[in-house]
Scaffold this motif. Structure first.
Motif, short mmCIF file in Angstrom:
data_model
loop_
_atom_site.label_atom_id
_atom_site.label_comp_id
_atom_site.label_asym_id
_atom_site.label_seq_id
_atom_site.Cartn_x
_atom_site.Cartn_y
_atom_site.Cartn_z
N GLY A 98 0.75 -1.12 -0.05
CA GLY A 98 -0.04 0.00 0.08
C GLY A 98 0.80 1.24 0.01
O GLY A 98 0.35 2.19 -0.75
N TRP A 99 1.84 1.36 0.81
CA TRP A 99 2.41 2.82 0.90
C TRP A 99 3.59 2.92 0.22
O TRP A 99 3.52 4.22 -0.20
N ARG B 91 -4.09 7.94 -3.70
CA ARG B 91 -4.55 6.73 -2.95
C ARG B 91 -5.87 6.60 -2.65
O ARG B 91 -6.52 7.43 -1.89
N SER B 95 -9.41 1.43 0.16
CA SER B 95 -8.64 0.14 0.14
C SER B 95 -7.34 0.58 0.43
O SER B 95 -6.72 1.50 -0.25
N ASN B 96 -6.80 -0.20 1.19
CA ASN B 96 -5.31 -0.11 1.55
C ASN B 96 -4.11 -0.07 0.66
O ASN B 96 -3.13 0.06 0.61
N TYR B 97 -4.85 -1.01 -0.60
CA TYR B 97 -3.89 -1.41 -1.65
C TYR B 97 -4.00 -0.91 -3.06
O TYR B 97 -3.39 -0.82 -3.91
#
Lengths: 113, 111
Positions: A98-99, B91, B95-97
């Motif tokens: 994710g980051w 982002r 969703s984190n992804y």
């Protein structure tokens, strides 16, 4: 070479065939991803793996089956595909999910006939 | 739907600075802005990302407005190899992804 290697670069398969796409990274990354890029469409996330565990399946049809045997390798198994599945399939990895900035492979250009 | 708006195409002369704009008027306070580019027949390449402050690395600079509703990617001395599609991405909070990819800007560097 980005550090993420995808094979094959090009693949032509019939609708009844079974084939697999392979992705390999030795960057020490813990997260790996499969993306689909169709002509004139944005990238679509398909699957996400974190430390070899699938953490996201983005409503992908079951004719696409991912496998992550270890943190360096990712496969996409294909069976009974449709012509509309023809696309560029991209693998990516990142330090963690994710980051971080992703590192992408060059992709596999898939044509279903 | 993509949360960003970019011009579909831009030209820039070789050796000049290329300034690529991006609007993200609905951005949330904790959302980062990412920039990637995709050279023909290759996978996307990460360029830079930022939250509030301007950022610079060996590839580019990212300027984010104070209200964070828009940003500009600057390639200081564009070369022919910078011809690519440039994606500005925010982002998704859902969703984190997921990075929600849009159509990007096709940047053509002319000799």
């Amino acid at each position: 070479e980005t550090g993420v290697t995808q094979t094959p670069r090009h693949l032509v398969m019939g609708m009844t065939n079974k084939k697999s796409l392979k992705c390999e990274q030795h960057l020490g990354h813990n997260a790996m991803y499969w993306y689909k890029q169709s002509a004139k469409k944005p990238l679509e996330l398909m699957f996400v793996y974190s430390l070899e565990e699938r953490v996201e399946n983005n409503s992908v049809p079951s004719r696409f089956s991912p496998e992550c045997p270890n943190s360096s390798h990712l496969f996409l198994h294909l069976h009974t595909l449709q012509p509309e599945d023809s696309a560029l399939y991209l693998c990516a990895s990142s330090h963690r999910v994710g980051w971080e900035g992703y590192t992408f492979g060059s992709g596999t250009r898939l044509t279903v006939v | 739907d993509a949360k960003t708006t970019q011009p579909p195409s831009m030209d820039c002369a070789e050796g000049r600075a290329a300034n690529l704009p991006c609007n993200h008027s609905t951005i949330s306070g904790n959302e980062y802005v990412y920039w990637y580019r995709q050279i023909h027949s290759q996978g996307p390449q990460y360029i830079i990302h930022g939250l509030k402050n301007n950022e610079t690395n060996e590839m580019a600079s990212l300027i984010i407005t104070e209200d964070r509703k828009s940003s500009t990617l600057i390639l200081p001395h564009a070369t022919l190899r910078d011809t690519a599609v440039y994606y500005c991405i925010v982002r998704s909070p859902d969703s984190n992804y997921q990075l929600i990819w849009g159509a990007g800007t096709k940047l053509i560097i002319k000799p």
